[in-house]
Scaffold this motif. Structure first.
Motif, short mmCIF file in Angstrom:
data_model
loop_
_atom_site.label_atom_id
_atom_site.label_comp_id
_atom_site.label_asym_id
_atom_site.label_seq_id
_atom_site.Cartn_x
_atom_site.Cartn_y
_atom_site.Cartn_z
N LEU A 1 52.79 36.39 41.87
CA LEU A 1 51.88 35.29 42.17
C LEU A 1 50.67 35.82 42.93
CD1 LEU A 1 54.59 32.75 43.34
CD2 LEU A 1 53.32 32.66 41.19
N ILE A 2 49.48 35.45 42.47
CA ILE A 2 48.24 35.82 43.14
C ILE A 2 47.91 34.67 44.09
CG2 ILE A 2 45.86 36.58 42.82
CD1 ILE A 2 48.04 38.21 41.19
N VAL A 3 48.00 34.95 45.40
CA VAL A 3 47.90 33.90 46.41
C VAL A 3 46.72 34.17 47.35
CG1 VAL A 3 49.14 32.71 48.26
CG2 VAL A 3 50.41 33.67 46.34
N GLY A 4 46.00 33.14 47.69
CA GLY A 4 44.91 33.29 48.65
C GLY A 4 43.83 32.27 48.40
N ASP A 5 42.62 32.63 48.72
CA ASP A 5 41.48 31.75 48.49
C ASP A 5 40.97 32.00 47.07
OD1 ASP A 5 39.24 30.18 48.52
OD2 ASP A 5 38.16 31.36 50.02
N ALA A 6 41.69 31.47 46.10
CA ALA A 6 41.35 31.69 44.69
C ALA A 6 39.98 31.11 44.35
CB ALA A 6 42.42 31.08 43.80
N ASP A 7 39.59 30.07 45.03
CA ASP A 7 38.31 29.42 44.72
C ASP A 7 37.11 30.32 45.05
OD1 ASP A 7 39.66 27.24 43.77
OD2 ASP A 7 39.34 26.02 45.56
N ARG A 8 37.33 31.36 45.87
CA ARG A 8 36.22 32.26 46.20
C ARG A 8 35.65 32.91 44.95
NH1 ARG A 8 37.82 37.94 47.00
NH2 ARG A 8 40.00 38.09 46.43
N TRP A 9 36.48 33.09 43.93
CA TRP A 9 36.00 33.66 42.67
C TRP A 9 34.96 32.74 42.03
CZ3 TRP A 9 37.44 38.19 40.00
CH2 TRP A 9 38.38 38.98 40.68
N TRP A 10 35.09 31.44 42.30
CA TRP A 10 34.19 30.45 41.69
C TRP A 10 33.06 30.03 42.61
CZ3 TRP A 10 35.58 30.13 36.76
CH2 TRP A 10 36.90 30.39 36.43
N THR A 11 33.21 30.26 43.92
CA THR A 11 32.24 29.68 44.86
C THR A 11 31.45 30.69 45.68
OG1 THR A 11 33.96 29.46 46.55
CG2 THR A 11 33.59 27.55 45.12
N THR A 12 32.06 31.79 46.13
CA THR A 12 31.36 32.66 47.07
C THR A 12 31.15 34.09 46.58
OG1 THR A 12 33.40 33.28 48.22
CG2 THR A 12 32.18 31.35 49.06
N MET A 13 31.82 34.50 45.52
CA MET A 13 31.66 35.87 45.05
C MET A 13 30.42 36.00 44.17
SD MET A 13 35.62 36.94 44.22
CE MET A 13 35.28 38.62 43.72
N LEU B 1 55.59 46.80 43.31
CA LEU B 1 54.88 46.45 44.53
C LEU B 1 53.76 47.44 44.82
CD1 LEU B 1 57.93 45.37 46.69
CD2 LEU B 1 55.99 43.91 46.04
N ASP B 2 53.98 48.71 44.54
CA ASP B 2 52.93 49.70 44.73
C ASP B 2 51.73 49.39 43.83
OD1 ASP B 2 52.00 52.19 45.97
OD2 ASP B 2 52.12 52.99 43.92
N CYS B 3 51.99 49.00 42.59
CA CYS B 3 50.90 48.60 41.67
C CYS B 3 50.15 47.39 42.23
CB CYS B 3 51.46 48.27 40.29
SG CYS B 3 52.02 49.70 39.35
N CYS B 4 50.87 46.48 42.87
CA CYS B 4 50.25 45.26 43.41
C CYS B 4 49.21 45.56 44.49
CB CYS B 4 51.31 44.31 43.95
SG CYS B 4 52.32 43.54 42.66
N THR B 5 49.29 46.75 45.10
CA THR B 5 48.31 47.09 46.13
C THR B 5 46.91 47.24 45.54
OG1 THR B 5 48.73 49.48 46.02
CG2 THR B 5 50.06 48.19 47.59
N ILE B 6 46.80 47.43 44.23
CA ILE B 6 45.48 47.44 43.58
C ILE B 6 44.80 46.10 43.81
CG2 ILE B 6 44.30 47.50 41.33
CD1 ILE B 6 46.58 49.45 40.42
N LEU B 7 45.58 45.02 43.74
CA LEU B 7 45.03 43.68 43.92
C LEU B 7 44.85 43.32 45.39
CD1 LEU B 7 46.98 41.79 41.10
CD2 LEU B 7 44.75 42.93 41.00
N THR B 8 45.75 43.76 46.25
CA THR B 8 45.58 43.45 47.67
C THR B 8 44.34 44.15 48.22
OG1 THR B 8 47.11 45.20 48.38
CG2 THR B 8 48.03 42.98 48.06
N ALA B 9 43.97 45.29 47.62
CA ALA B 9 42.78 46.03 48.06
C ALA B 9 41.49 45.26 47.81
CB ALA B 9 42.72 47.39 47.38
N ILE B 10 41.51 44.30 46.88
CA ILE B 10 40.30 43.50 46.62
C ILE B 10 40.40 42.12 47.26
CG2 ILE B 10 39.61 44.75 44.55
CD1 ILE B 10 40.73 42.32 42.91
N GLY B 11 41.35 41.95 48.18
CA GLY B 11 41.44 40.71 48.94
C GLY B 11 42.40 39.68 48.42
#
Length: 120
Positions: free
Chosen positions: A7-19, A94-104
């Motif tokens: 699951l990709i969890v966080g401020d998902a709306d940032r992709w649509w609003t602030t990035m 989980l190690d692969c998942c750190t690719i995604l955690t590195a981008i917030g």
């Protein structure tokens, strides 16, 4: 192989609003790298999707039939997408998942219940 939900969890709306467009491009490149890494390292992607902004969500609270727009008002983290992945090596997943955690992105990894595990 055991199946997991990433699951990709966080401020998902940032992709649509602030990035910026450049930040989104870089982010999508990292998601492509994540998918490629999973396959190269022996994990099997069985599904997944990116979700639209949480402002498009519909919500049904427990025990009610009342539908409201949007997510829980007090919730700051939302699910922005998911992968289903089969693997025999959860630590490497989980190690692969750190690719995604590195981008917030935040990650929640959950094992999927198999039919034989369900209560009868």
């Amino acid at each position: 192989m055991t199946e997991y939900m990433v699951l990709i969890v966080g401020d998902a709306d940032r992709w649509w609003t602030t990035m910026t467009a450049e930040e989104r491009k870089h982010g999508y490149e990292q998601y492509s790298l994540f998918s490629k890494s999973l396959v190269e390292r022996g994990h099997k992607i069985t599904g997944g999707a990116e979700l639209h902004a949480s402002t498009e969500a519909k919500h049904l609270p427990p025990g009610t039939t009342t539908v409201t727009d949007g997510p829980f008002a007090e919730t700051t983290e939302q699910i922005g997408g998911f992968y289903t992945v089969e693997t025999d090596d959860v630590d490497d997943l989980l190690d692969c998942c750190t690719i995604l955690t590195a981008i917030g992105e935040g990650i929640e990894l959950r094992r999927v219940v198999q039919p034989e595990e369900r209560a009868s």
